[in-house]
Design a protein around this motif. Structure first.
Motif, PDB file in Angstrom:
ATOM      1  N   ILE A 168       0.844  -1.176   0.000  1.00  0.00           N
ATOM      2  CA  ILE A 168       0.000   0.000   0.000  1.00  0.00           C
ATOM      3  C   ILE A 168       0.881   1.228   0.000  1.00  0.00           C
ATOM      4  O   ILE A 168       1.813   1.345   0.781  1.00  0.00           O
ATOM      5  CB  ILE A 168      -0.930   0.023   1.220  1.00  0.00           C
ATOM      6  N   LYS A 169       0.574   2.141  -0.884  1.00  0.00           N
ATOM      7  CA  LYS A 169       1.394   3.337  -1.026  1.00  0.00           C
ATOM      8  C   LYS A 169       1.466   4.090   0.291  1.00  0.00           C
ATOM      9  O   LYS A 169       0.454   4.437   0.878  1.00  0.00           O
ATOM     10  CB  LYS A 169       0.796   4.243  -2.113  1.00  0.00           C
ATOM     11  N   GLY A 170       2.687   4.332   0.753  1.00  0.00           N
ATOM     12  CA  GLY A 170       2.888   5.084   1.987  1.00  0.00           C
ATOM     13  C   GLY A 170       2.973   4.225   3.213  1.00  0.00           C
ATOM     14  O   GLY A 170       3.211   4.713   4.309  1.00  0.00           O
ATOM     15  N   ALA A 171       2.775   2.893   3.092  1.00  0.00           N
ATOM     16  CA  ALA A 171       2.821   2.007   4.252  1.00  0.00           C
ATOM     17  C   ALA A 171       4.139   1.260   4.273  1.00  0.00           C
ATOM     18  O   ALA A 171       4.801   1.081   3.266  1.00  0.00           O
ATOM     19  CB  ALA A 171       1.661   1.013   4.206  1.00  0.00           C
ATOM     20  N   ASN A 172       4.539   0.776   5.467  1.00  0.00           N
ATOM     21  CA  ASN A 172       5.713  -0.069   5.592  1.00  0.00           C
ATOM     22  C   ASN A 172       5.520  -1.023   6.749  1.00  0.00           C
ATOM     23  O   ASN A 172       4.444  -1.105   7.336  1.00  0.00           O
ATOM     24  CB  ASN A 172       6.987   0.778   5.760  1.00  0.00           C
ATOM     25  N   SER A 173       6.576  -1.755   7.102  1.00  0.00           N
ATOM     26  CA  SER A 173       6.444  -2.786   8.126  1.00  0.00           C
ATOM     27  C   SER A 173       6.053  -2.223   9.475  1.00  0.00           C
ATOM     28  O   SER A 173       5.440  -2.890  10.284  1.00  0.00           O
ATOM     29  CB  SER A 173       7.764  -3.548   8.238  1.00  0.00           C
ATOM     30  N   LYS A 174       6.405  -0.951   9.720  1.00  0.00           N
ATOM     31  CA  LYS A 174       6.087  -0.354  11.017  1.00  0.00           C
ATOM     32  C   LYS A 174       4.606  -0.060  11.161  1.00  0.00           C
ATOM     33  O   LYS A 174       4.110   0.126  12.251  1.00  0.00           O
ATOM     34  CB  LYS A 174       6.884   0.938  11.210  1.00  0.00           C
ATOM     35  N   THR A 175       3.899   0.043  10.025  1.00  0.00           N
ATOM     36  CA  THR A 175       2.484   0.382  10.084  1.00  0.00           C
ATOM     37  C   THR A 175       1.595  -0.851   9.992  1.00  0.00           C
ATOM     38  O   THR A 175       0.389  -0.725   9.925  1.00  0.00           O
ATOM     39  CB  THR A 175       2.118   1.348   8.941  1.00  0.00           C
ATOM     40  N   SER A 176       2.176  -2.065   9.904  1.00  0.00           N
ATOM     41  CA  SER A 176       1.371  -3.269   9.787  1.00  0.00           C
ATOM     42  C   SER A 176       0.574  -3.499  11.059  1.00  0.00           C
ATOM     43  O   SER A 176       0.974  -3.120  12.148  1.00  0.00           O
ATOM     44  CB  SER A 176       2.279  -4.468   9.510  1.00  0.00           C
ATOM     45  N   LYS A 177      -0.560  -4.147  10.869  1.00  0.00           N
ATOM     46  CA  LYS A 177      -1.464  -4.447  11.968  1.00  0.00           C
ATOM     47  C   LYS A 177      -1.979  -3.189  12.663  1.00  0.00           C
ATOM     48  O   LYS A 177      -2.434  -3.249  13.785  1.00  0.00           O
ATOM     49  CB  LYS A 177      -0.784  -5.356  12.994  1.00  0.00           C
ATOM     50  N   LYS A 178      -1.879  -2.068  12.002  1.00  0.00           N
ATOM     51  CA  LYS A 178      -2.377  -0.825  12.571  1.00  0.00           C
ATOM     52  C   LYS A 178      -3.747  -0.513  11.985  1.00  0.00           C
ATOM     53  O   LYS A 178      -4.008  -0.746  10.806  1.00  0.00           O
ATOM     54  CB  LYS A 178      -1.417   0.328  12.270  1.00  0.00           C
ATOM     55  N   GLN A 179      -4.614   0.044  12.827  1.00  0.00           N
ATOM     56  CA  GLN A 179      -5.903   0.506  12.324  1.00  0.00           C
ATOM     57  C   GLN A 179      -5.710   1.804  11.554  1.00  0.00           C
ATOM     58  O   GLN A 179      -4.932   2.667  11.957  1.00  0.00           O
ATOM     59  CB  GLN A 179      -6.882   0.720  13.477  1.00  0.00           C
ATOM     60  N   VAL A 180      -6.411   1.926  10.453  1.00  0.00           N
ATOM     61  CA  VAL A 180      -6.307   3.125   9.621  1.00  0.00           C
ATOM     62  C   VAL A 180      -7.700   3.661   9.317  1.00  0.00           C
ATOM     63  O   VAL A 180      -8.696   2.932   9.389  1.00  0.00           O
ATOM     64  CB  VAL A 180      -5.569   2.816   8.298  1.00  0.00           C
ATOM     65  N   ALA A 181      -7.740   4.931   8.997  1.00  0.00           N
ATOM     66  CA  ALA A 181      -8.976   5.575   8.558  1.00  0.00           C
ATOM     67  C   ALA A 181      -8.934   5.716   7.039  1.00  0.00           C
ATOM     68  O   ALA A 181      -7.923   6.141   6.478  1.00  0.00           O
ATOM     69  CB  ALA A 181      -9.128   6.941   9.214  1.00  0.00           C
ATOM     70  N   ILE A 182     -10.012   5.339   6.385  1.00  0.00           N
ATOM     71  CA  ILE A 182     -10.103   5.405   4.923  1.00  0.00           C
ATOM     72  C   ILE A 182     -11.192   6.411   4.561  1.00  0.00           C
ATOM     73  O   ILE A 182     -12.355   6.226   4.909  1.00  0.00           O
ATOM     74  CB  ILE A 182     -10.444   4.032   4.324  1.00  0.00           C
ATOM     75  N   LYS A 183     -10.797   7.459   3.874  1.00  0.00           N
ATOM     76  CA  LYS A 183     -11.745   8.502   3.491  1.00  0.00           C
ATOM     77  C   LYS A 183     -12.092   8.347   2.017  1.00  0.00           C
ATOM     78  O   LYS A 183     -11.212   8.417   1.155  1.00  0.00           O
ATOM     79  CB  LYS A 183     -11.140   9.883   3.751  1.00  0.00           C
ATOM     80  N   ILE A 184     -13.366   8.121   1.729  1.00  0.00           N
ATOM     81  CA  ILE A 184     -13.824   7.866   0.365  1.00  0.00           C
ATOM     82  C   ILE A 184     -14.784   8.973  -0.058  1.00  0.00           C
ATOM     83  O   ILE A 184     -15.770   9.255   0.621  1.00  0.00           O
ATOM     84  CB  ILE A 184     -14.510   6.494   0.266  1.00  0.00           C
ATOM     85  N   GLN A 185     -14.479   9.571  -1.185  1.00  0.00           N
ATOM     86  CA  GLN A 185     -15.269  10.704  -1.670  1.00  0.00           C
ATOM     87  C   GLN A 185     -16.577  10.235  -2.296  1.00  0.00           C
ATOM     88  O   GLN A 185     -16.650   9.163  -2.906  1.00  0.00           O
ATOM     89  CB  GLN A 185     -14.452  11.480  -2.699  1.00  0.00           C
ATOM     90  N   ARG A 186     -17.603  11.038  -2.138  1.00  0.00           N
ATOM     91  CA  ARG A 186     -18.900  10.714  -2.739  1.00  0.00           C
ATOM     92  C   ARG A 186     -18.788  10.735  -4.269  1.00  0.00           C
ATOM     93  O   ARG A 186     -17.975  11.476  -4.824  1.00  0.00           O
ATOM     94  CB  ARG A 186     -19.964  11.723  -2.285  1.00  0.00           C
ATOM     95  N   PRO A 187     -19.623   9.947  -4.943  1.00  0.00           N
ATOM     96  CA  PRO A 187     -19.555   9.893  -6.409  1.00  0.00           C
ATOM     97  C   PRO A 187     -19.874  11.250  -7.048  1.00  0.00           C
ATOM     98  O   PRO A 187     -20.759  11.979  -6.589  1.00  0.00           O
ATOM     99  CB  PRO A 187     -20.636   8.857  -6.775  1.00  0.00           C
ATOM    100  N   ASP A 188     -19.128  11.579  -8.104  1.00  0.00           N
ATOM    101  CA  ASP A 188     -19.366  12.784  -8.909  1.00  0.00           C
ATOM    102  C   ASP A 188     -19.334  14.072  -8.088  1.00  0.00           C
ATOM    103  O   ASP A 188     -20.030  15.040  -8.397  1.00  0.00           O
ATOM    104  CB  ASP A 188     -20.719  12.683  -9.630  1.00  0.00           C
ATOM    105  N   MET A 189     -18.493  14.094  -7.058  1.00  0.00           N
ATOM    106  CA  MET A 189     -18.427  15.269  -6.204  1.00  0.00           C
ATOM    107  C   MET A 189     -17.915  16.498  -6.944  1.00  0.00           C
ATOM    108  O   MET A 189     -18.433  17.602  -6.783  1.00  0.00           O
ATOM    109  CB  MET A 189     -17.536  15.012  -4.989  1.00  0.00           C
ATOM    110  N   LEU A 190     -16.871  16.328  -7.745  1.00  0.00           N
ATOM    111  CA  LEU A 190     -16.266  17.474  -8.424  1.00  0.00           C
ATOM    112  C   LEU A 190     -17.270  18.159  -9.343  1.00  0.00           C
ATOM    113  O   LEU A 190     -17.391  19.389  -9.338  1.00  0.00           O
ATOM    114  CB  LEU A 190     -15.038  17.024  -9.226  1.00  0.00           C
TER     115      LEU A 190
END
Length: 259
Positions: free
Chosen positions: A164-186
């Protein structure tokens, strides 16, 4: 310029109105105050509902008002603050489709061409792509005007922690927040802002003809539009968060966090 006697007259009107309001409050019974509160609550709920129906741009307007106690009452503030994280969400299936397409671009390729998004056919294929990066399917946490946030745990088996872009072994098993944009927002936000700025231009022309007021509506709405477009750039937002994390880490721990 506003003439001195006009300004003095306006101030007298304001003082008179405030005195009248105080007299009314003193004379009002508890029943009248209760009815007034109920009416204000009902109107606040209708305002929030109307802003939600009008779309994300107007939800942002409500969010801006929700932090202005100098402009609206506490009852209205309380209701508008629900627009910050309690907007009706869009379907999880749509969000997971967007997430799977983005993951298929970024996993294992830091220089992927994001303009040509792959089309993952079938729910099973999308699910497999997501579970290749996370321990379980992401769970919805909150929904706001421009997108919604999910929580998940990064998968650490094999080489997934580094795919995953930006991740490494130090971030494994860590909880992350995923922000997903609404469809056709732009497209939606661009149209709303175009209409608002057009309205601002019209108001400025009328004000310049009929009043001595300095036109400001177009500039004000342009500033609002710039802020709205900046919020739509999730990549820039992520870079800003990484920057703040590193700077705060260096201030509190003496060394920069390179993870």
């Amino acid at each position: 310029q506003i003439r001195p006697w006009v300004c003095r007259s306006l101030m007298n009107d304001v003082v008179a109105d405030n005195d009248g309001d105080n007299d009314d409050d003193d004379d009002a019974t508890e029943e009248e105050q209760r009815k007034k509160l109920e009416l204000e609550t009902e109107l606040s709920q209708k305002l929030r509902s109307s802003l939600t129906r009008l779309g994300p741009t107007f939800v942002k307007v409500g969010q801006q008002l929700s932090i202005r106690p100098d402009l609206v009452s506490p009852v209205v503030l309380h209701e508008l603050q629900r627009l910050c994280d309690a907007v009706p969400p869009f379907e999880d299936e749509i969000a997971m489709k967007v997430l799977a397409e983005e993951l298929s671009l970024t996993m294992g390729d830091d220089h992927a061409d994001t303009t040509n998004k792959p089309k993952l056919n079938g729910k099973e294929a999308r699910t497999a792509t997501i579970l290749n990066a996370f321990e379980e399917m992401p769970q919805l946490v909150a929904s706001a005007s421009l997108g919604q946030v999910y929580k998940a745990t990064l998968r650490s088996n094999n080489d997934d922690s580094s795919t995953i872009k930006g991740a490494n072994s130090k971030t494994s098993k860590k909880q992350v927040a995923i922000k997903i944009q609404r469809p056709d927002m732009l497209q939606t936000v661009s149209l709303d802002l175009f209409l608002l700025i057009s309205y601002g231009k019209t108001v400025d022309k009328l004000c310049s003809i009929l009043t001595n007021q300095i036109p400001y509506h177009e500039k004000f709405l342009n500033g609002f539009a710039n802020g709205a477009f900046m919020e739509l750039n999730y990549i820039q937002e992520a870079e800003n968060q990484i920057y703040f994390r590193n700077e705060l880490h260096s201030r509190f721990h003496g060394t920069k966090n390179t993870s």
